[in-house]
Each structure stands twice: as C-alpha cells, then as structure tokens.
Design an enzyme around this catalytic site. Structure first.
Site, PDB file in Angstrom:
ATOM      1  CB  ILE A   1      -0.931   0.010   1.227  1.00 32.65           C
ATOM      2  CG1 ILE A   1      -1.924  -1.163   1.138  1.00 32.65           C
ATOM      3  CG2 ILE A   1      -1.682   1.332   1.335  1.00 32.65           C
ATOM      4  CD1 ILE A   1      -2.873  -1.273   2.323  1.00 32.65           C
ATOM      5  CB  CYS A   2       0.884   4.341  -0.028  1.00 32.45           C
ATOM      6  SG  CYS A   2       1.468   6.021  -0.267  1.00 32.45           S
ATOM      7  CD  GLN A   3       7.614   4.802   2.494  1.00 35.78           C
ATOM      8  OE1 GLN A   3       6.938   4.643   3.511  1.00 35.78           O
ATOM      9  NE2 GLN A   3       8.768   5.429   2.502  1.00 35.78           N
TER      10      GLN A   3
END
Lengths: 312, 359
Positions: free
Chosen positions: B151-153
């Site tokens: 998720i994301c980074q």
C-alpha cells in the site's frame, strides 16, 4: 471610545449592501467585480513594495552600509533601522561579521557571526518565496471575477450563499496554487527556503552541543554515535543468530536421519506412504531458510524465538 | 430604538445574516455530537500478533466465524501513517473485504520509530524486517512463496522486495504505489526535489511525522486546512458521519516519525533521482532490478489521487519482467480507495478475483 470591530464589520457589510440596495439584483455582479478590482489594485501596490525589497536587496545593503556623519542623523537613523533589518551583523558593529574572531573567545565570536549570516540568508529566501507565492494573488482575483461573471441571478444554479462564494474562492486559490507550484522556480525556491532553515538549525545544534559538552552533559553528537553503534550491533546480532540457527539445523539433521532410519526398520510400510511427503516438506523449509539467509545477508526468523509471540 | 434592516442583498437567495445565524445554530446543536465522537475507535477486525521484532509486529486478521480462507496475502504498509487505514471501521475496511473474498490476510505493522531507530535503513526494513516476516509466514504456512500486497510507499517496497527476492513472491499487488516519482503532476516530488536531505537527516535525526503532515497539507492548503473543516459543519447533526470524519482526522494526524537513514535513502533514490524507473536503486549491497519481477502483477491505482498521481503508478506497466500484468483503476482518491463505499464494491472483490484466478 474605541470602535468595536464587530460594529465596524457590520457597518462595512451594510455599506456594501446599501450600494446595491433597491437596485436590480443583477447588479451584485458589478458590485463584486468592483470590490475585486479594488482588492487587486491594493494587492498590486503591496506587491510593488515586496518586489522592490527583493530585487533591490543588494542596493539596499549598499545603502545600509554607508558611513553616518552626525549632521544627517535622522537619515542615518532610518539607515540603521534598515541595516538592522537587512543584515544585523552590519548593524551590530559596522561590518563586524566580516572581521575574524580574536582572542580566547574567537570561536564563539565567529559562531555568533555565522548565526547572523544564516539568519539573514533565511530572511532573504523567505522574502523571495513569499513574493513568489504572493504574485499569484492577482491571477486568483482575475479567475474569481471571471468565474463570478458566469453566474446569473436567473440561472438554474446561481450562487446562493456566502459559503458558495467561499468555495469558489478556494477553488480559484487551489487552481492558481497548483499552476504556480508546478513551475521549476517554485521547486527551487521551496528547496532553498527549507535548506536555509535547516542550515540555521544545524548551526544552532552545533552551538548547543558545544554548550552541553562544556557542562559535561551528553550532546547530540554523542547520542548519534551511540545510535549508530546500536544499529550496527543489532545487525551483527541478527547475523550471528542466523549462523547459529544454521549450525543447529546442520547438527540436528543427522540425528533426525538416524531416527527416521530406526523408525523405518520398525514400520517399513508406513515410511513408504509418508516418506515422499516428509522429504518434500523438509526440502522446502530448508530451501526457504537458505535463500532467506543468503538474500538478506542477515538471518532467518526462527533464529530469534525470544522476539516472537503469539505462536509464530 | 430604530429597528435595523438586516437584509443583505449582495447575494440573491438567502441573505448573509440568515446564513450566519444558521451556522451558529448548526454549531450549537452539533456541539453535543462533536463531544460524543471524541474517542472514536479505529481498526475493526480482530487480529493476532504472530511475530514481533523491535517495533515491528506481524499480524494475522481473524476471518469471520464460518468464513474459510485459503489464499494468504501479506499486506506491506507504508512507513508514513498507520496501517489501520486498511481496516478503519466496520463497512469501510479493505481487510474485511479481502477476508470476505476468502483471503487469509496478514499485515506488517512497522510501529513508531524512536531515536534508537535513527540508523534503520531500507536494507534493514526490506531485507531485514520484511524478509523475516515473509520467512515466518512461509514456514508457518508451508509455502515457498507468498502473495504480497503493498500500500502506497509499501507498494514501492513490495516492488523492491519482489525484485530482490523473486523466489519468495508468487503474486505482487500494488495499491496507489508511486513508481515514477517524476511525473509532471507530482507536486510532492517537486516539493522535495531540491531539499538537501542530508542536511535534513543530519540536523534532525528522525524526521517528525508532524513535518511530513505539513508537507502533505501543503499539497492543497486551502482545501485541507480550511474548506474541509467548514464542510464538517454540515455533518454536525449526523453523529455517524461526524464520527467517520473524526476517525479520518485521527488517522491523518497519527503519523510516526521516519527513521532518519531510511528517509534519506528513500527521498534521495526515489523522489529526487527517480532511480526505480531510471535504474540503479540500491538496497543494502544489492541493486534492485525490476526485470527480476516475473510473477503476475496487479497494479491498483486511483484516478483522482493527489498524493500519488495515477501516472506515477501506471509506470509499473512495462517496467517489470512479468508477462502477466493487470491494472485496476479506481474512480476516486488516494484514501477513498480503501475506505469508500465504491472501494468496497470494486477493490477487494477485484483483488480477490485476480488472486483466486492465479492461485
């Protein structure tokens, strides 16, 4: 008796209201445009001052560095004020920031000069950044005026509330902000603003460290060294735990093999049924461990049972 | 006393005084509700810690009674903000959605780094912590490979990990993951491009969560610091909606500090030099080669994402060595992808279907 700000605001609102009171409601647009133009003009004037301050930074510094014959005292009082604003180091001792530190406190003198220099640098960068951001305001006002002109009293979706006007303002501000921040000059200015602030912070931190050392207390540098060593030790510990686990597994393998063989003598029929499954599972785990250790250069999770919980 | 004329014809329709009066009424009536939602709870699915190391915890989410789960998936969250965003509340939870799809859901929670973690680098995070979590699960589940969901980074991390350890990943799923950090619409990237990160870390040590929050707020300052809270006034009479708002506030400002060295490496290699796309990202003593990612890849991104613009995520296509690449576009924003009603219908079912097809 002072004027109550609430009364003043209300009066302003009523003045504004009375300017279109009793007139065609459609005139509110003209009224809004007038006000926007007014604000725009005011802003442009203010911007002129800011621009001058930023672009004439050097010449103002030269002016501020002039000599101060007593006959021109009022003039030079202003000069002193300006000097203090632009470069406190100059005001401090007529170019003291340019002089080398002397005597037993030379280091402290130079450190103080550096604070002054870095503060000046920060103020300059901040001025440039603020100017850059402020230059977008006229564009916001133009957009707002254009956007307002598209609304009509008789339209299906007129502006119905102050809240709607506020939302429109936010929309215009965000659009212009997005456009201006997309420019490379923004990126550079924003970076420089942060860097100047950080340079000042770093210098202050150095001064604080000096002071703490003088008091015989642990300073940030000492803590940083400890933090670094602690992390190195953590890594080393992980590596050693991994090696230990590998050795344990290697040591227990012959015993397991021997146990299997003894079991095999007693129950040859069961071994035939389950042997392939056990070999497959064992090989899989072994491969997983070897690959984990080699790829990470650290260890395997099973190496640290003390760190696990909840039945891993 | 002369009665004041309260009409204010600046705007057609409701006058300003009436509007103000309404606003005060809203505030007065909604005050009780606001006080009631002070202590909102976050994270709705029961979970069990399987492994702990330093500040890290590996969790397994308990499936609902009677729900069979047979496909394991490990969620790799970002270092920024807290992972309960994936399980914010009943009915707004990616985790619940994945469990409902029959997935066995695990999550890496990095915890809150403190000054003793200042020298944790990306090598420690990926080849250390994450790799050990993966090994714990491989051993526990008796599988050679796991499904990763970043998720994301955490998506960027999952990509790097999959490239470094392709033998341990069976399927890679990224959600709103930045891959190309230099797309034209990436304001966050432009903001950090010229910042001297060495100076940041050397003078600050760990980077505070508050300073990161300020950075995120400055992406849309007028919306996020003013308009949003004026909008909240409209929710004051609805306790449920107000609680959702406050819950989101809690998540947004629950920002762990960033371990200094990891921050330095991430900003320099990814945000400033864009090495994941250009090539040359180094994690520890190894170079990340995205072509080593040969497992199936599902890339989920949000079309209205202001933090990670869609183009930044779309760059994953063609970057890897996988011949099985799929994309799932979500018509919403960065957070909406995890908590909105639309996401419930699209994201978890989409991921579940994709994974089941490949497991």
């Amino acid at each position: 008796m002072g004027l109550d700000p609430r009364q003043l605001t209300w009066q302003l609102l009523r003045d504004a209201a009375s300017s279109v009171q009793g007139k065609d409601p459609g005139q509110w647009k003209a009224f809004a445009e007038e006000r926007i133009d007014e604000v725009r003009r005011y802003w442009e004037d203010a911007m002129g001052g800011l621009r001058a301050a930023a672009t004439q930074w050097s010449s103002m510094r030269e002016f501020a560095a002039l000599g101060s014959p007593s006959a021109m005292l009022p003039f030079f009082q202003f000069r002193d004020w300006l000097q203090a604003l632009l470069d406190p180091a100059q005001a401090w001792g007529g170019g003291a920031s340019e002089l080398p530190g002397l005597g037993p406190h030379r280091n402290q003198q130079e450190a103080a000069q550096e604070v002054v220099r870095l503060s000046g640098e920060l103020r300059k960068t901040m001025l440039e950044f603020n100017l850059y951001m402020a230059e977008g305001i006229p564009e916001v006002l133009d957009r707002l005026r254009d956007r307002l002109s598209t609304f009509d009293v008789d339209a299906e979706n007129p502006l119905k509330s102050s809240r709607a006007v506020y939302d429109l303002c936010v929309e215009c501000f965000e659009e212009v902000y997005a456009r201006r921040t997309a420019e490379e000059s923004f990126s550079r200015l924003y970076g420089e603003l942060n860097n100047s602030l950080l340079r000042l912070r770093k210098h202050w931190l150095g001064q604080l460290n000096e002071m703490l050392r003088g008091l015989g207390m642990p300073d940030q540098e000492a803590l940083t060294t400890l933090q670094k060593r602690q992390q190195e030790l953590r890594r080393e510990l992980r590596k050693l735990q991994g090696e230990l686990q590998t050795l344990r597994e290697a040591g227990s393998a012959p015993k397991q093999q021997q146990a299997k063989q003894q079991k095999g003598v007693r129950q040859p029929e069961k071994q035939a049924a389950s042997g392939a499954k056990a070999r497959k599972a064992g090989g899989r785990k072994g491969r997983a461990r070897r690959r984990g250790g080699a790829a990470s250069g650290t260890t395997t999770p099973g190496a640290s049972p003390g760190n696990t919980s909840g039945g891993a | 006393m002369e009665k004041q004329d309260m009409s204010f014809p600046f705007l057609p329709g409701a006058g300003a005084p009436e509007e103000l009066q309404k606003l005060f009424q809203q505030l007065t009536q909604g005050f009780e509700n606001l006080a009631r939602v002070k202590d909102v709870e976050v994270g709705c699915t029961p979970r069990k810690a399987l492994y702990r190391e330093d500040k890290l915890t590996l969790y397994r989410f308990q499936p609902p009674e009677g729900q069979a789960v047979d496909i394991p998936v490990l969620i790799v969250y970002a270092l920024v903000n807290r992972p309960y965003m994936a399980d914010l509340q009943e009915g707004r939870s990616l985790v619940q959605g994945l469990l409902a799809q029959g997935l066995d859901v695990y999550l890496v929670d990095w915890g809150y780094p403190d000054p003793s973690d200042r020298f944790l680098g990306l090598d420690d995070y990926l080849n250390g912590y994450l790799d050990r979590c993966v090994d714990v699960l491989r051993e526990r589940l008796g599988r050679e490979r796991l499904n990763l969901l970043g998720i994301c980074q955490g998506g960027t991390f999952a990509v790097c990990y999959s490239a470094l350890h392709p033998g341990k990943v069976s399927n890679l799923i990224t959600t709103v993951a930045p891959i190309d950090f230099h797309t034209p619409d990436d304001l966050l990237s432009r903001m950090v491009r010229h910042i001297d990160v060495d100076l940041v870390v050397d003078s600050c040590g760990n980077v505070s969560g508050d300073s990161l929050n300020s950075l995120f707020l400055s992406l849309q300052p007028f919306r996020l610091t003013g308009q949003k809270y004026l909008g909240m006034l409209d929710l004051l009479d609805d306790e449920q909606k107000l609680a959702n708002f406050v819950r989101m506030e809690k998540w947004i400002f629950d920002s762990p500090d960033q371990a200094g060295e990891a921050f330095r490496e991430f900003v320099q290699q990814f945000y400033q030099q864009n090495l994941l796309v250009r090539g040359g990202v180094r994690i520890g003593d190894r170079e990340v080669d995205p072509h080593c990612i040969t497992m199936p890849v599902l890339n989920v991104y949000a079309l209205k994402d202001h933090l990670v613009p869609p183009a930044a995520s779309q760059a994953l296509k063609g970057l890897t060595g996988s011949i099985d690449y799929s994309a799932l576009e979500f018509p919403g924003g960065h957070i909406g992808l995890f908590v909105s009603g639309k996401a419930n219908k699209l994201v978890a079912p989409g991921i579940g279907k994709w994974l089941r097809h490949r497991s």
